[in-house]
Design a protein around this motif. Structure first.
Motif, PDB file in Angstrom:
ATOM      1  N   LEU A 179      76.558  22.898  47.427  1.00 59.88           N
ATOM      2  CA  LEU A 179      76.038  21.530  47.024  1.00 59.88           C
ATOM      3  C   LEU A 179      76.790  20.636  48.276  1.00 59.88           C
ATOM      4  N   ASP A 180      75.882  20.439  49.264  1.00 57.08           N
ATOM      5  CA  ASP A 180      76.249  19.492  50.283  1.00 57.08           C
ATOM      6  C   ASP A 180      75.974  18.105  49.774  1.00 57.08           C
ATOM      7  N   GLU A 181      76.845  17.072  50.328  1.00 61.51           N
ATOM      8  CA  GLU A 181      76.303  15.634  49.915  1.00 61.51           C
ATOM      9  C   GLU A 181      76.494  15.653  48.381  1.00 61.51           C
ATOM     10  N   ILE A 182      77.267  16.030  48.046  1.00 58.63           N
ATOM     11  CA  ILE A 182      77.374  16.028  46.177  1.00 58.63           C
ATOM     12  C   ILE A 182      77.431  14.436  45.721  1.00 58.63           C
ATOM     13  N   GLY A 183      77.789  13.448  46.754  1.00 57.29           N
ATOM     14  CA  GLY A 183      78.035  12.156  46.197  1.00 57.29           C
ATOM     15  C   GLY A 183      76.656  11.467  46.058  1.00 57.29           C
ATOM     16  N   ASN A 184      75.530  12.169  46.804  1.00 57.08           N
ATOM     17  CA  ASN A 184      74.215  11.531  46.713  1.00 57.08           C
ATOM     18  C   ASN A 184      73.400  12.207  45.421  1.00 57.08           C
ATOM     19  N   MET A 185      73.993  12.808  44.466  1.00 59.60           N
ATOM     20  CA  MET A 185      73.340  13.444  43.432  1.00 59.60           C
ATOM     21  C   MET A 185      73.090  12.367  42.287  1.00 59.60           C
ATOM     22  N   ALA A 186      71.911  12.382  41.596  1.00 52.93           N
ATOM     23  CA  ALA A 186      71.399  11.559  40.618  1.00 52.93           C
ATOM     24  C   ALA A 186      72.320  11.692  39.430  1.00 52.93           C
ATOM     25  N   LEU A 187      72.692  10.458  38.690  1.00 56.17           N
ATOM     26  CA  LEU A 187      73.392  10.639  37.614  1.00 56.17           C
ATOM     27  C   LEU A 187      72.649  11.468  36.430  1.00 56.17           C
ATOM     28  N   GLY A 188      71.559  11.486  36.313  1.00 54.31           N
ATOM     29  CA  GLY A 188      70.967  12.473  35.374  1.00 54.31           C
ATOM     30  C   GLY A 188      71.161  13.959  35.822  1.00 54.31           C
ATOM     31  N   ALA A 189      71.072  14.310  36.933  1.00 55.14           N
ATOM     32  CA  ALA A 189      71.310  15.583  37.291  1.00 55.14           C
ATOM     33  C   ALA A 189      72.786  15.975  37.308  1.00 55.14           C
ATOM     34  N   GLN A 190      73.708  15.075  37.457  1.00 51.82           N
ATOM     35  CA  GLN A 190      75.192  15.250  37.232  1.00 51.82           C
ATOM     36  C   GLN A 190      75.499  15.635  35.856  1.00 51.82           C
ATOM     37  N   VAL A 191      74.627  15.001  34.941  1.00 54.43           N
ATOM     38  CA  VAL A 191      75.099  15.471  33.441  1.00 54.43           C
ATOM     39  C   VAL A 191      74.914  17.021  33.391  1.00 54.43           C
ATOM     40  N   LYS A 192      73.512  17.484  33.793  1.00 51.83           N
ATOM     41  CA  LYS A 192      73.221  18.915  33.736  1.00 51.83           C
ATOM     42  C   LYS A 192      74.423  19.455  34.571  1.00 51.83           C
ATOM     43  N   LEU A 193      74.872  19.057  35.680  1.00 50.40           N
ATOM     44  CA  LEU A 193      75.760  20.006  36.560  1.00 50.40           C
ATOM     45  C   LEU A 193      77.025  20.261  35.640  1.00 50.40           C
ATOM     46  N   LEU A 194      77.428  18.985  35.168  1.00 53.43           N
ATOM     47  CA  LEU A 194      78.724  19.025  34.173  1.00 53.43           C
ATOM     48  C   LEU A 194      78.619  20.263  33.019  1.00 53.43           C
ATOM     49  N   ARG A 195      77.517  20.337  32.554  1.00 54.37           N
ATOM     50  CA  ARG A 195      77.197  21.196  31.453  1.00 54.37           C
ATOM     51  C   ARG A 195      77.429  22.791  32.029  1.00 54.37           C
ATOM     52  N   VAL A 196      76.657  22.972  33.451  1.00 54.37           N
ATOM     53  CA  VAL A 196      76.846  24.390  33.798  1.00 54.37           C
ATOM     54  C   VAL A 196      78.475  24.422  34.094  1.00 54.37           C
ATOM     55  N   LEU A 197      78.957  23.612  34.787  1.00 57.56           N
ATOM     56  CA  LEU A 197      80.657  23.837  35.102  1.00 57.56           C
ATOM     57  C   LEU A 197      81.313  24.114  33.536  1.00 57.56           C
ATOM     58  N   GLN A 198      81.185  23.476  32.737  1.00 57.73           N
ATOM     59  CA  GLN A 198      81.822  23.619  31.358  1.00 57.73           C
ATOM     60  C   GLN A 198      81.171  24.855  30.646  1.00 57.73           C
ATOM     61  N   ASP A 249      83.980  12.362  34.613  1.00 55.33           N
ATOM     62  CA  ASP A 249      84.130  13.851  34.429  1.00 55.33           C
ATOM     63  C   ASP A 249      83.771  14.777  35.158  1.00 55.33           C
ATOM     64  N   LEU A 250      82.675  14.599  35.826  1.00 56.02           N
ATOM     65  CA  LEU A 250      82.182  15.636  36.868  1.00 56.02           C
ATOM     66  C   LEU A 250      83.257  15.458  38.034  1.00 56.02           C
ATOM     67  N   TYR A 251      83.578  14.480  38.433  1.00 62.17           N
ATOM     68  CA  TYR A 251      84.645  14.273  39.553  1.00 62.17           C
ATOM     69  C   TYR A 251      85.910  15.142  39.189  1.00 62.17           C
ATOM     70  N   PHE A 252      86.386  15.130  37.947  1.00 63.19           N
ATOM     71  CA  PHE A 252      87.530  16.111  37.644  1.00 63.19           C
ATOM     72  C   PHE A 252      87.261  17.425  37.667  1.00 63.19           C
ATOM     73  N   ARG A 253      85.948  17.959  37.190  1.00 61.81           N
ATOM     74  CA  ARG A 253      85.606  18.902  37.156  1.00 61.81           C
ATOM     75  C   ARG A 253      85.413  19.813  38.642  1.00 61.81           C
ATOM     76  N   LEU A 254      84.970  18.894  39.370  1.00 61.48           N
ATOM     77  CA  LEU A 254      84.665  19.378  40.890  1.00 61.48           C
ATOM     78  C   LEU A 254      85.852  19.559  41.557  1.00 61.48           C
ATOM     79  N   ASN A 255      87.086  18.400  41.385  1.00 59.61           N
ATOM     80  CA  ASN A 255      88.123  18.334  42.084  1.00 59.61           C
ATOM     81  C   ASN A 255      89.180  19.358  41.561  1.00 59.61           C
ATOM     82  N   VAL A 256      88.883  20.665  41.434  1.00 60.81           N
ATOM     83  CA  VAL A 256      89.922  21.513  41.059  1.00 60.81           C
ATOM     84  C   VAL A 256      90.554  22.095  41.929  1.00 60.81           C
TER      85      VAL A 256
END
Length: 506
Positions: free
Chosen positions: A294-313, A352-359
């Motif tokens: 996921l390049d340029e992750i900082g540009n991801m919309a907040l709605g998509a961030q919620v779903k991405l967090l679920r995939v990670l968790q 919460d997504l930031y901490f999940r990505l920043n492993v």
């Protein structure tokens, strides 16, 4: 067989050939029709490998696929091999009395008081034999054999097109398989972390981190300015991991419109929104067991961030408009040049997504922080574009290197690469000179790359010529003076003026 019965049979075979889009299913149907109409015990279609000449059983009626799967004939081997080699049909009135009959399928055990006839005719494309079709039927006398051979020859001509297409598809599949293996091997070599150029202390740290994290499935967050090579690092992580033979999907979050990014990542169901005319798999579904970048992750919309967090968790998600959870084992490698910490503070990125990505964060240093790598990178790009543009350029002159070393490279490695490609295109000499470099490197007081007066310009050019002549003659002052057309005395004077010691070039 009566003429009307033959016509009916041939019509039925023609219908069978056109009934299925799948060529193999059509040919199996043809064998079934022949079996019913001609009282066949067995029917086999053989196919010749156009590359090796080997003959294999493509399909059979009356013999299991398990039995025929590994059976092969060579040209000239047995009756089948002779038919394909000669292009002439063969008829065996009684199988039990024919020594050339090999029975590799081991399926022709003759019962007491029974015997079988064998007919085999070639399948041809123009004059080239591409296969054969054979039939086993109870022995009914010579007349039945002649009629059977004639009919089978007509059928062979009818199925020739299908048989040729099957072989063409097989060859194309083999070529694609070979090409796929070659490309995968090239990718693995190209994106080996040992091929990431740089021997500065900061780059050694990066290479060590790549080596450590590649063998795990940890989420990686690659940080660094634009043009530093974040995607190259992501490639190296995937192709040096245990997932290297699985999909590697790249997504630029900045390039996908906000209203489409969820559909792109997670897919959608038919009718989920206007224009969703069919079900679509998302990138996470396609990348199962592989890696998603996921390049340029900082540009991801907040709605998509919620779903991405679920995939990670939870390792699962739903398609847009769907309710059924889909599990996906995907390793996530993300990259950004944005200040995510600042975005979290301003509510533009979920904490919460930031901490999940920043492993496992990896920071790629800018080029101005690793200036000792500039010469290595410049030589690499010179070699690459000299080969690509078919130029005969041997080196980069010292003044040009000095100019590159002084520059601050806001575009990082990408800017350096573009700079070298431009220089190679412009250069019609044996070396890249300072005047081949872009104007951004040649102007401005900060870079100190241009003299401020005519006298300084002349001195700079003289110094460059003297240094180049010493390099070409390996410090031989007599040869160097002769090379540039001046006396040794004058040469020595000029060298002393610019503090150039010829011994340094030996």
């Amino acid at each position: 067989m009566k003429s009307i019965e033959e016509t009916s049979l041939l019509y039925e075979i023609s219908e069978a050939l056109n009934q299925h889009m799948d060529m193999k299913k059509s040919l199996i149907k043809v064998l079934s029709v022949l079996a019913e109409s001609l009282n066949l015990v067995r029917g086999i279609i053989f196919l010749t490998n156009s590359e090796t000449g080997e003959i294999r059983i493509e399909m059979a009626h009356g013999i299991s696929e398990e039995t025929t799967r590994h059976i092969r004939y060579l040209p000239g081997e047995g009756i089948i091999g002779q038919v394909i080699e000669s292009g002439n049909p063969a008829v065996v009135p009684r199988i039990s009395k024919e020594p050339l009959f090999l029975d590799k399928t081991d399926s022709r055990k003759v019962a007491e008081g029974h015997d079988y006839s064998f007919i085999c005719v070639p399948i041809k494309k123009d004059t080239r034999v591409v296969g054969a079709i054979s039939a086993d039927r109870p022995y009914e006398g010579k007349k039945a054999l002649v009629a059977g051979e004639k009919l089978l020859s007509v059928v062979a001509a009818m199925v020739a097109h299908h048989v040729i297409n099957i072989e063409t598809v097989r060859v194309e599949k083999e070529q694609l398989k070979t090409e796929n293996v070659r490309l995968k091997s090239e990718l693995e070599n190209k994106y080996s972390f040992t091929n990431i150029i740089g021997n500065s202390n900061k780059m050694r740290e990066v290479l060590q981190m790549i080596s450590q994290v590649s063998s795990s499935s940890a989420t990686v967050l690659i940080r660094g300015e634009s043009g530093t090579g974040k995607e190259l690092v992501a490639n190296a992580i995937h192709y040096n991991s245990k997932r290297n033979h699985q999909p590697f999907i790249k997504i630029n979050c900045a390039a996908i419109p906000e209203n489409l990014i969820e559909s792109e990542l997670f897919g959608h169901e038919k009718g989920a929104f206007t224009g969703a005319s069919h079900q679509k798999k998302g990138k996470f579904e396609i990348a199962n067991r592989g890696t998603i970048f996921l390049d340029e992750i900082g540009n991801m919309a907040l709605g998509a961030q919620v779903k991405l967090l679920r995939v990670l968790q939870e390792k699962e998600f739903e398609r847009v408009g769907g309710y059924k959870p889909i599990r996906s084992d995907v390793r996530i490698v993300a990259a950004t040049n944005a200040n995510l910490e600042d975005m979290v503070q301003h509510g533009k990125f979920r904490d919460d997504l930031y901490f999940r990505l920043n492993v496992f964060p990896i920071y790629i240093p800018s080029l101005r922080m690793r200036k000792t790598d500039i010469i290595l990178l410049a030589d690499h790009f010179l070699e690459k574009y000299v080969r690509e543009h078919s130029k005969d350029i041997k080196r980069i002159t010292t003044p040009a290197i000095d100019m590159m070393m002084e520059y601050h490279w806001p575009g990082n490695v990408r800017e350096l690469e573009n700079c070298l490609e431009r220089a190679v295109i412009l250069c019609n000499e044996g070396a890249i000179h300072s005047y081949h470099l872009p104007a951004t490197l040649q102007t401005g007081t900060k870079t100190k790359t241009l003299p401020l007066s005519l006298e300084e310009a002349v001195d700079s050019l003289e110094k460059e010529i003297i240094m180049d002549s010493l390099k070409n003659t390996r410090g031989n002052i007599n040869k160097a003076a002769k090379l540039i057309g001046i006396t040794v005395r004058k040469y020595a004077y000029k060298a002393a003026k610019y503090h150039i010691n010829y011994k340094d070039y030996r």
